[in-house]
Design an enzyme around this catalytic site. Structure first.
Site, PDB file in Angstrom:
ATOM      1  N   ASN A   3       0.860  -1.188   0.000  1.00  0.00           N
ATOM      2  CA  ASN A   3       0.000   0.000   0.000  1.00  0.00           C
ATOM      3  C   ASN A   3       0.891   1.232   0.000  1.00  0.00           C
ATOM      4  O   ASN A   3       1.844   1.302   0.770  1.00  0.00           O
ATOM      5  CB  ASN A   3      -0.894   0.018   1.231  1.00  0.00           C
ATOM      6  N   HIS A   4       0.590   2.192  -0.836  1.00  0.00           N
ATOM      7  CA  HIS A   4       1.341   3.442  -0.922  1.00  0.00           C
ATOM      8  C   HIS A   4       0.488   4.538  -0.296  1.00  0.00           C
ATOM      9  O   HIS A   4      -0.586   4.844  -0.800  1.00  0.00           O
ATOM     10  CB  HIS A   4       1.648   3.789  -2.388  1.00  0.00           C
ATOM     11  N   VAL A   5       0.963   5.127   0.819  1.00  0.00           N
ATOM     12  CA  VAL A   5       0.167   6.106   1.549  1.00  0.00           C
ATOM     13  C   VAL A   5       0.978   7.384   1.728  1.00  0.00           C
ATOM     14  O   VAL A   5       2.017   7.368   2.375  1.00  0.00           O
ATOM     15  CB  VAL A   5      -0.268   5.571   2.931  1.00  0.00           C
ATOM     16  N   GLU A  37       4.086   1.479   2.272  1.00  0.00           N
ATOM     17  CA  GLU A  37       5.093   2.447   1.852  1.00  0.00           C
ATOM     18  C   GLU A  37       4.555   3.831   2.161  1.00  0.00           C
ATOM     19  O   GLU A  37       3.417   4.146   1.860  1.00  0.00           O
ATOM     20  CB  GLU A  37       5.370   2.332   0.352  1.00  0.00           C
TER      21      GLU A  37
END
Length: 89
Positions: A3-5, A37
């Protein structure tokens, strides 16, 4: 899965809850754990928004892991004063 946050403490806490609920991804003898991430530069909405604090960057830098917030809902309470400070009129 990664997951890109790049958002607020609410977004990070919500994604941590999601990742904690996911099983390791299959792929041989050593399944991959879901990962998060996130940007480590200062972000007031990530670093200062949660009244309880969300010391994710410091924990990850030290151990490579972080804890999932254990409070009800997504696990953090937004600071109304910080929100008011950045509110657009």
């Amino acid at each position: 899965m990664v997951n890109h946050v790049w958002g607020s403490a609410v977004a990070v806490a919500t994604n941590l809850q999601l990742l904690a609920a996911m099983p390791p991804l299959p792929g041989g003898l050593h399944p991959d754990e879901p990962m998060l991430e996130f940007d480590t530069t200062h972000n007031a909405f990530r670093d200062d928004l949660a009244l309880e604090g969300l010391p994710i960057a410091a924990e990850v830098a030290r151990t490579g892991r972080t804890k999932v917030p254990r409070r009800p809902g997504h696990g953090v309470t937004p600071d109304p004063e910080l929100i008011a400070r950045y509110a657009a009129d």
